[in-house]
Design a protein around this motif. Structure first.
Motif, PDB file in Angstrom:
ATOM      1  N   GLU A  51       0.838  -1.206   0.000  1.00 17.11           N
ATOM      2  CA  GLU A  51       0.000   0.000   0.000  1.00 17.11           C
ATOM      3  C   GLU A  51       0.873   1.257   0.000  1.00 17.11           C
ATOM      4  O   GLU A  51       0.587   2.221  -0.707  1.00 17.11           O
ATOM      5  CB  GLU A  51      -0.917   0.013   1.217  1.00 17.11           C
ATOM      6  CG  GLU A  51      -2.003  -1.033   1.198  1.00 17.11           C
ATOM      7  CD  GLU A  51      -2.829  -1.010   2.479  1.00 17.11           C
ATOM      8  OE1 GLU A  51      -2.652  -0.087   3.302  1.00 17.11           O
ATOM      9  OE2 GLU A  51      -3.660  -1.912   2.650  1.00 17.11           O
ATOM     10  N   ALA A  54       2.440   1.732  -3.459  1.00 13.42           N
ATOM     11  CA  ALA A  54       1.452   2.255  -4.406  1.00 13.42           C
ATOM     12  C   ALA A  54       1.216   3.743  -4.163  1.00 13.42           C
ATOM     13  O   ALA A  54       1.088   4.522  -5.110  1.00 13.42           O
ATOM     14  CB  ALA A  54       0.148   1.481  -4.283  1.00 13.42           C
ATOM     15  N   TYR A  55       1.167   4.148  -2.892  1.00  8.86           N
ATOM     16  CA  TYR A  55       0.955   5.561  -2.564  1.00  8.86           C
ATOM     17  C   TYR A  55       2.140   6.416  -3.020  1.00  8.86           C
ATOM     18  O   TYR A  55       1.967   7.487  -3.592  1.00  8.86           O
ATOM     19  CB  TYR A  55       0.730   5.729  -1.060  1.00  8.86           C
ATOM     20  CG  TYR A  55       0.610   7.165  -0.636  1.00  8.86           C
ATOM     21  CD1 TYR A  55      -0.510   7.915  -0.966  1.00  8.86           C
ATOM     22  CD2 TYR A  55       1.633   7.788   0.076  1.00  8.86           C
ATOM     23  CE1 TYR A  55      -0.627   9.245  -0.590  1.00  8.86           C
ATOM     24  CE2 TYR A  55       1.523   9.114   0.453  1.00  8.86           C
ATOM     25  CZ  TYR A  55       0.398   9.836   0.113  1.00  8.86           C
ATOM     26  OH  TYR A  55       0.303  11.147   0.476  1.00  8.86           O
ATOM     27  N   GLN A  57       4.133   5.948  -5.404  1.00  7.54           N
ATOM     28  CA  GLN A  57       4.214   6.049  -6.857  1.00  7.54           C
ATOM     29  C   GLN A  57       3.148   6.980  -7.432  1.00  7.54           C
ATOM     30  O   GLN A  57       3.232   7.371  -8.588  1.00  7.54           O
ATOM     31  CB  GLN A  57       4.099   4.653  -7.480  1.00  7.54           C
ATOM     32  CG  GLN A  57       5.329   3.812  -7.199  1.00  7.54           C
ATOM     33  CD  GLN A  57       5.194   2.378  -7.687  1.00  7.54           C
ATOM     34  OE1 GLN A  57       4.096   1.935  -8.022  1.00  7.54           O
ATOM     35  NE2 GLN A  57       6.308   1.682  -7.722  1.00  7.54           N
ATOM     36  N   SER A  58       2.176   7.383  -6.636  1.00  2.00           N
ATOM     37  CA  SER A  58       1.148   8.319  -7.116  1.00  2.00           C
ATOM     38  C   SER A  58       1.670   9.755  -7.036  1.00  2.00           C
ATOM     39  O   SER A  58       2.705  10.027  -6.434  1.00  2.00           O
ATOM     40  CB  SER A  58      -0.118   8.181  -6.272  1.00  2.00           C
ATOM     41  OG  SER A  58       0.115   8.666  -4.967  1.00  2.00           O
ATOM     42  N   ASP A  59       0.929  10.688  -7.640  1.00  3.49           N
ATOM     43  CA  ASP A  59       1.321  12.100  -7.589  1.00  3.49           C
ATOM     44  C   ASP A  59       1.331  12.619  -6.150  1.00  3.49           C
ATOM     45  O   ASP A  59       2.227  13.355  -5.750  1.00  3.49           O
ATOM     46  CB  ASP A  59       0.376  12.956  -8.430  1.00  3.49           C
ATOM     47  CG  ASP A  59       0.619  12.776  -9.923  1.00  3.49           C
ATOM     48  OD1 ASP A  59       1.731  12.346 -10.299  1.00  3.49           O
ATOM     49  OD2 ASP A  59      -0.304  13.078 -10.706  1.00  3.49           O
ATOM     50  N   ALA A  60       0.316  12.234  -5.385  1.00  2.93           N
ATOM     51  CA  ALA A  60       0.245  12.670  -3.988  1.00  2.93           C
ATOM     52  C   ALA A  60       1.418  12.104  -3.196  1.00  2.93           C
ATOM     53  O   ALA A  60       1.988  12.789  -2.343  1.00  2.93           O
ATOM     54  CB  ALA A  60      -1.070  12.221  -3.360  1.00  2.93           C
ATOM     55  N   GLY A  61       1.792  10.871  -3.480  1.00  2.00           N
ATOM     56  CA  GLY A  61       2.926  10.257  -2.782  1.00  2.00           C
ATOM     57  C   GLY A  61       4.239  10.933  -3.116  1.00  2.00           C
ATOM     58  O   GLY A  61       5.098  11.120  -2.250  1.00  2.00           O
ATOM     59  N   ARG A  62       4.410  11.318  -4.380  1.00  4.75           N
ATOM     60  CA  ARG A  62       5.637  12.042  -4.754  1.00  4.75           C
ATOM     61  C   ARG A  62       5.695  13.397  -4.042  1.00  4.75           C
ATOM     62  O   ARG A  62       6.738  13.829  -3.582  1.00  4.75           O
ATOM     63  CB  ARG A  62       5.701  12.204  -6.267  1.00  4.75           C
ATOM     64  CG  ARG A  62       6.207  10.954  -6.976  1.00  4.75           C
ATOM     65  CD  ARG A  62       6.502  11.240  -8.436  1.00  4.75           C
ATOM     66  NE  ARG A  62       5.286  11.353  -9.233  1.00  4.75           N
ATOM     67  CZ  ARG A  62       4.639  10.330  -9.765  1.00  4.75           C
ATOM     68  NH1 ARG A  62       5.086   9.110  -9.602  1.00  4.75           N
ATOM     69  NH2 ARG A  62       3.538  10.521 -10.467  1.00  4.75           N
TER      70      ARG A  62
END
Length: 149
Positions: A51, A54-55, A57-62
């Motif tokens: 999880e 996956a987070y 790798q998202s825009d919010a995670g970056r």
């Protein structure tokens, strides 16, 4: 008598600088603690490494990973800060040079202080201009950096 006229502005500047340093350090400490607390709570929400991966790798995670850096100042903030200090130092130097002709016996002291602060102010202004030019040529000044806190 003339020494007090020169020492008073220097003493007031020193006290102001110490107070500014203390409060800016406290502010940065509180911001760092708040960010650390929020980041810890967010990381605790993930049940597994999958999880979290996956987070990230998202825009919010970056964006989250970028926020982990301690200093959040953008190139615009640094350039603006240098320009502000430059303007203030130039104005203070004009005040010292103005007082040079108004205070008998302290002409030389005010001339030295005015010249030093003028050189520092011009140096900060040139530094801001050079930083702006280099940041723009390196592609650091974009719409994204302009709107970041």
């Amino acid at each position: 008598m003339h020494t007090e006229v020169i020492l008073l502005p220097i003493f007031c500047t020193l006290i102001g600088f110490v107070i500014w340093t203390i409060f800016s350090t406290i502010r940065r400490y509180k911001i760092a603690n708040l960010q650390a607390g929020m980041q810890t709570k967010l990381l605790e929400k993930f049940g597994s490494g999958q999880e979290l991966l996956a987070y990230v790798q998202s825009d919010a995670g970056r964006g989250f990973l970028e926020s982990l850096t301690m200093e959040q100042r953008t190139p615009y903030g640094r350039i603006l800060g240098a320009a502000q200090v430059g303007v203030i130092l130039v104005l203070v130097s004009f005040a010292f040079l103005f007082l040079r002709g108004r205070v008998a016996g302290a002409e030389e002291g005010f001339l030295v202080l005015g010249t030093i602060t003028l050189c520092l102010g011009v140096g900060f202004g040139l530094s801001a201009a050079l930083s702006y030019y280099l940041s723009k040529s390196f592609g650091l000044l974009t719409e994204r950096t302009a709107h970041r806190p």
